[in-house]
Write a protein that holds these residues in place. Structure first.
Motif, PDB file in Angstrom:
ATOM      1  N   ASN A 136      88.270  56.365   8.881  1.00  0.00           N
ATOM      2  CA  ASN A 136      86.967  55.796   8.557  1.00  0.00           C
ATOM      3  C   ASN A 136      86.023  55.909   9.748  1.00  0.00           C
ATOM      4  O   ASN A 136      84.862  56.314   9.617  1.00  0.00           O
ATOM      5  CB  ASN A 136      87.141  54.330   8.163  1.00  0.00           C
ATOM      6  N   LYS A 137      86.531  55.563  10.944  1.00  0.00           N
ATOM      7  CA  LYS A 137      85.705  55.633  12.153  1.00  0.00           C
ATOM      8  C   LYS A 137      85.268  57.075  12.426  1.00  0.00           C
ATOM      9  O   LYS A 137      84.124  57.340  12.800  1.00  0.00           O
ATOM     10  CB  LYS A 137      86.483  55.102  13.348  1.00  0.00           C
ATOM     11  N   THR A 138      86.215  58.013  12.242  1.00  0.00           N
ATOM     12  CA  THR A 138      85.907  59.429  12.496  1.00  0.00           C
ATOM     13  C   THR A 138      84.807  59.917  11.563  1.00  0.00           C
ATOM     14  O   THR A 138      83.872  60.609  11.982  1.00  0.00           O
ATOM     15  CB  THR A 138      87.164  60.294  12.308  1.00  0.00           C
ATOM     16  N   LEU A 139      84.923  59.541  10.285  1.00  0.00           N
ATOM     17  CA  LEU A 139      83.919  59.961   9.302  1.00  0.00           C
ATOM     18  C   LEU A 139      82.558  59.346   9.608  1.00  0.00           C
ATOM     19  O   LEU A 139      81.521  60.010   9.506  1.00  0.00           O
ATOM     20  CB  LEU A 139      84.368  59.575   7.892  1.00  0.00           C
ATOM     21  N   LYS A 140      82.558  58.066   9.997  1.00  0.00           N
ATOM     22  CA  LYS A 140      81.290  57.413  10.322  1.00  0.00           C
ATOM     23  C   LYS A 140      80.615  58.079  11.513  1.00  0.00           C
ATOM     24  O   LYS A 140      79.397  58.266  11.530  1.00  0.00           O
ATOM     25  CB  LYS A 140      81.533  55.930  10.623  1.00  0.00           C
ATOM     26  N   GLN A 141      81.425  58.437  12.515  1.00  0.00           N
ATOM     27  CA  GLN A 141      80.876  59.118  13.683  1.00  0.00           C
ATOM     28  C   GLN A 141      80.321  60.477  13.295  1.00  0.00           C
ATOM     29  O   GLN A 141      79.265  60.913  13.786  1.00  0.00           O
ATOM     30  CB  GLN A 141      81.951  59.275  14.763  1.00  0.00           C
ATOM     31  N   SER A 142      81.035  61.164  12.381  1.00  0.00           N
ATOM     32  CA  SER A 142      80.583  62.470  11.917  1.00  0.00           C
ATOM     33  C   SER A 142      79.248  62.358  11.194  1.00  0.00           C
ATOM     34  O   SER A 142      78.347  63.185  11.385  1.00  0.00           O
ATOM     35  CB  SER A 142      81.639  63.090  11.003  1.00  0.00           C
ATOM     36  N   VAL A 143      79.124  61.326  10.352  1.00  0.00           N
ATOM     37  CA  VAL A 143      77.857  61.101   9.645  1.00  0.00           C
ATOM     38  C   VAL A 143      76.739  60.816  10.636  1.00  0.00           C
ATOM     39  O   VAL A 143      75.624  61.337  10.520  1.00  0.00           O
ATOM     40  CB  VAL A 143      78.000  59.921   8.644  1.00  0.00           C
ATOM     41  N   ALA A 144      77.024  59.990  11.650  1.00  0.00           N
ATOM     42  CA  ALA A 144      76.014  59.654  12.659  1.00  0.00           C
ATOM     43  C   ALA A 144      75.567  60.902  13.415  1.00  0.00           C
ATOM     44  O   ALA A 144      74.369  61.100  13.671  1.00  0.00           O
ATOM     45  CB  ALA A 144      76.568  58.609  13.621  1.00  0.00           C
ATOM     46  N   ASP A 145      76.545  61.762  13.769  1.00  0.00           N
ATOM     47  CA  ASP A 145      76.214  62.992  14.484  1.00  0.00           C
ATOM     48  C   ASP A 145      75.337  63.900  13.640  1.00  0.00           C
ATOM     49  O   ASP A 145      74.361  64.496  14.133  1.00  0.00           O
ATOM     50  CB  ASP A 145      77.487  63.742  14.877  1.00  0.00           C
ATOM     51  N   ARG A 146      75.673  63.997  12.363  1.00  0.00           N
ATOM     52  CA  ARG A 146      74.897  64.866  11.470  1.00  0.00           C
ATOM     53  C   ARG A 146      73.503  64.294  11.224  1.00  0.00           C
ATOM     54  O   ARG A 146      72.538  65.021  11.066  1.00  0.00           O
ATOM     55  CB  ARG A 146      75.655  65.080  10.160  1.00  0.00           C
ATOM     56  N   ASP A 147      73.406  62.961  11.167  1.00  0.00           N
ATOM     57  CA  ASP A 147      72.084  62.336  11.010  1.00  0.00           C
ATOM     58  C   ASP A 147      71.184  62.706  12.181  1.00  0.00           C
ATOM     59  O   ASP A 147      69.988  62.977  12.013  1.00  0.00           O
ATOM     60  CB  ASP A 147      72.226  60.810  10.933  1.00  0.00           C
ATOM     61  N   LYS A 148      71.757  62.706  13.387  1.00  0.00           N
ATOM     62  CA  LYS A 148      70.979  63.068  14.572  1.00  0.00           C
ATOM     63  C   LYS A 148      70.554  64.530  14.502  1.00  0.00           C
ATOM     64  O   LYS A 148      69.404  64.888  14.820  1.00  0.00           O
ATOM     65  CB  LYS A 148      71.798  62.821  15.833  1.00  0.00           C
ATOM     66  N   GLN A 149      71.500  65.378  14.049  1.00  0.00           N
ATOM     67  CA  GLN A 149      71.160  66.800  13.911  1.00  0.00           C
ATOM     68  C   GLN A 149      70.016  66.979  12.923  1.00  0.00           C
ATOM     69  O   GLN A 149      69.107  67.776  13.140  1.00  0.00           O
ATOM     70  CB  GLN A 149      72.374  67.596  13.439  1.00  0.00           C
ATOM     71  N   LEU A 150      70.078  66.209  11.828  1.00  0.00           N
ATOM     72  CA  LEU A 150      69.029  66.299  10.807  1.00  0.00           C
ATOM     73  C   LEU A 150      67.674  65.920  11.384  1.00  0.00           C
ATOM     74  O   LEU A 150      66.663  66.592  11.142  1.00  0.00           O
ATOM     75  CB  LEU A 150      69.359  65.387   9.626  1.00  0.00           C
ATOM     76  N   GLU A 151      67.652  64.837  12.140  1.00  0.00           N
ATOM     77  CA  GLU A 151      66.394  64.391  12.722  1.00  0.00           C
ATOM     78  C   GLU A 151      65.836  65.441  13.679  1.00  0.00           C
ATOM     79  O   GLU A 151      64.635  65.728  13.678  1.00  0.00           O
ATOM     80  CB  GLU A 151      66.598  63.060  13.462  1.00  0.00           C
ATOM     81  N   ASP A 152      66.721  66.008  14.499  1.00  0.00           N
ATOM     82  CA  ASP A 152      66.283  67.033  15.442  1.00  0.00           C
ATOM     83  C   ASP A 152      65.744  68.256  14.712  1.00  0.00           C
ATOM     84  O   ASP A 152      64.712  68.837  15.107  1.00  0.00           O
ATOM     85  CB  ASP A 152      67.441  67.447  16.358  1.00  0.00           C
ATOM     86  N   LEU A 153      66.458  68.654  13.635  1.00  0.00           N
ATOM     87  CA  LEU A 153      66.019  69.827  12.874  1.00  0.00           C
ATOM     88  C   LEU A 153      64.693  69.581  12.161  1.00  0.00           C
ATOM     89  O   LEU A 153      63.832  70.459  12.095  1.00  0.00           O
ATOM     90  CB  LEU A 153      67.100  70.223  11.863  1.00  0.00           C
TER      91      LEU A 153
END
Length: 284
Positions: free
Chosen positions: A40-57
């Protein structure tokens, strides 16, 4: 121990299967909880990382079609990951419930095996009694299951109360904390064995009162109080609670002690009714 023995003890077929599975080692473990939590923690971190990528993009995409396509892909992946997180959350909750029930049933099985001199009927707690009899609870076993008035109701921790009224398929239990409940008791310590009567004082958070002790009775804080068994309605040796303090009564003739109950608490789900016991060579 067979599944049939557990069913005869009063467990449902589903409960008996869970216990047998646990004895075979096929049950939900804390290790598995940790695994799910880590996932669960790994998936949440993955979602957070992708959210940041989305914002940057998004900030740099402008009219760039390729970047917009990457953004759409990341959004779809995030939605999929969030779905997995939700599934893991529900799975973890379900496992926690199964694990808790499994632990309770194993403790009850251990208690039964440790008391072969007693015949115990497992019962579900249906709920507390409202109104003036709020010091009682209802259970789902009655006279059809051998339950009778004044029988002891216990958990693995000790005495919950006594059967007040028994019906064909249910019964009302007066809690040991009730002012209507009086139980013969003794101090368990070998060099004391002081005898008295324990009565409730009308509240779960109020200590019990052990009365009618001799003036010179050897009673100390921390002493374990158990049923005396003198009434023959329930066995001796069931834990009632622990002495908090003792003092002489108002007249100075007898000693009283306050006792912290061992088994009465909010959220009781299963209890045992002692429908038969052997004591001092006699069958009850």
């Amino acid at each position: 121990m067979k599944k049939e023995d557990l069913i005869a003890m009063g467990l449902t077929e589903e409960q008996a299967k869970k216990v047998m599975d646990s004895l075979d080692g096929n049950f939900v473990t804390k290790a598995r909880f940790n695994e799910v939590n880590e996932e669960n923690k790994t998936l949440k971190q993955s979602v957070a990382d992708r959210d940041k990528q989305l914002e940057d993009l998004k900030k740099s995409s402008g009219d760039n079609a390729e970047l917009k396509k990457q953004i759409e892909t990341l959004q779809q992946q995030n939605e999929s990951l969030q779905s997995e997180i939700n599934e893991l959350r529900y799975a973890n909750l379900a496992m926690a419930e199964i694990y808790a029930e499994n632990q309770r049933l194993r403790e009850m099985l251990n208690y039964k095996n440790a008391h072969p001199e007693q015949r115990l009927v497992v019962s579900k707690v249906l709920g507390r009694t409202p109104g003036e009899l709020s010091d009682s609870l209802y259970i789902d076993k009655g006279t059809d299951d051998g339950v009778q008035q004044d029988m002891a109701v216990v958990t693995v921790n000790g005495l919950v109360g006594l059967v007040d009224e028994a019906y064909p398929s249910s019964a009302r239990v007066t809690l040991v904390t009730s002012t209507r409940c009086n139980v013969g008791a003794r101090i368990l310590r070998a060099n004391s064995r002081a005898v008295g009567i324990v009565t409730g004082r009308g509240g779960n958070n109020v200590p019990l009162l052990m009365e009618h002790l001799q003036r010179e009775a050897d009673v100390l804080p921390g002493d374990v109080v158990v049923t005396s068994g003198y009434s023959q309605n329930h066995p001796a040796g069931i834990v009632i609670g622990t002495v908090k303090e003792s003092s002489l009564d108002a007249a100075g003739l007898l000693r009283n002690a306050t006792v912290e109950p061992a088994a009465v608490r909010e959220g009781l789900e299963e209890v045992f009714v002692v429908v038969w016991h052997q004591q001092d060579g006699n069958v009850k």
